[in-house]
Motif scaffolding. Structure first.
Motif, short mmCIF file in Angstrom:
data_model
loop_
_atom_site.label_atom_id
_atom_site.label_comp_id
_atom_site.label_asym_id
_atom_site.label_seq_id
_atom_site.Cartn_x
_atom_site.Cartn_y
_atom_site.Cartn_z
N ASP A 4 7.17 101.98 -65.35
CA ASP A 4 5.97 102.61 -64.80
C ASP A 4 4.76 101.73 -65.08
O ASP A 4 4.63 101.13 -66.15
CB ASP A 4 5.75 103.98 -65.44
N LYS A 5 3.86 101.67 -64.10
CA LYS A 5 2.62 100.94 -64.31
C LYS A 5 1.79 101.66 -65.38
O LYS A 5 1.79 102.88 -65.47
CB LYS A 5 1.80 100.87 -63.02
N ARG A 7 -2.18 101.50 -66.98
CA ARG A 7 -3.52 100.92 -66.98
C ARG A 7 -4.44 101.66 -67.95
O ARG A 7 -5.13 101.05 -68.76
CB ARG A 7 -4.12 100.95 -65.57
N ASN A 174 1.42 95.95 -63.89
CA ASN A 174 2.06 95.92 -62.56
C ASN A 174 3.38 96.66 -62.48
O ASN A 174 3.97 96.75 -61.41
CB ASN A 174 2.26 94.47 -62.13
N GLY A 175 3.85 97.18 -63.63
CA GLY A 175 5.14 97.87 -63.63
C GLY A 175 6.32 96.93 -63.49
O GLY A 175 7.34 97.29 -62.90
#
Length: 198
Positions: A4-5, A7, A174-175
């Motif tokens: 998973d991304k 952030r 970016n995952g």
């Protein structure tokens, strides 16, 4: 395996103020027979969560409904012991996206990053502040920003920077797992190979 991304997140946290938590405590060896990564979360800290009759131990933090969230806050030297990747699988499968400590065992830290979990190393003083704020209010939230590499205690607005390997940071943002990253630069690899062949 794509991850998973990651952030940014704002979440409550689960406090585990125990030092030297080793990987056999995170996921006991008897649960390592599975061939997929699913289902390990139900056995996270199994021997601390359940007694010999498989009844929940009320005093253990994961059995206390007032504590929840995507952030696990551990004591110094979290993830020591054997190199089993299953420990990171269990932490992630339970639902934690971030683990905070004043020191991580290197292998656990790398396994966590490879599985989409962000290990954040903070000073011992800052770790003590986190535990103190959770003790005062279990609903206190913490803000994690991977892009700016900051961890903030929202109740006090006190924040700290954290370090992360630039490559691992790019993968989390970016995952990507390692294969995904290579695929993302396949054109550059092809150009390099073509130039060397000439």
């Amino acid at each position: 395996m794509a991850i998973d991304k990651f952030r940014h997140t704002i979440s409550t946290a689960v406090p585990l103020p125990i030092e030297n938590v080793d990987t056999d405590q995170i996921i006991p060896a008897r649960f390592l027979k599975a061939t997929t990564r699913d289902g390990f979360g139900e056995n996270l800290f199994r021997d601390w969560r359940y007694d010999n009759s498989d009844q929940p131990i009320p005093d253990f933090v994961l059995n206390n409904p007032i504590y929840r969230g995507k952030i696990l806050v551990g004591g110094k030297n979290f993830g020591c012991g054997s190199s089993r990747e299953h420990a990171a699988w269990a932490v992630g499968d339970y639902g934690f996206k971030v683990v905070v400590s004043s020191f991580f065992a290197d292998i656990f830290k790398n396994n966590a990053l490879n599985n989409g979990i962000l290990p954040i190393t903070v000073s011992e003083d800052f770790l003590a502040q986190i535990f103190s704020e959770i003790e005062k209010d279990p609903d206190v939230k913490f803000e994690v920003n991977l892009e700016s590499q900051t961890f903030k205690i929202t109740s006090t607005a006190v924040e700290t920077d954290f370090d992360i390997n630039p490559y691992k940071k790019k993968c989390l943002l970016n995952g990507y797992d390692d294969i995904d990253y290579l695929l993302s630069i396949s054109d550059k690899i092809e150009t390099f190979e073509t130039a060397r062949a000439e």
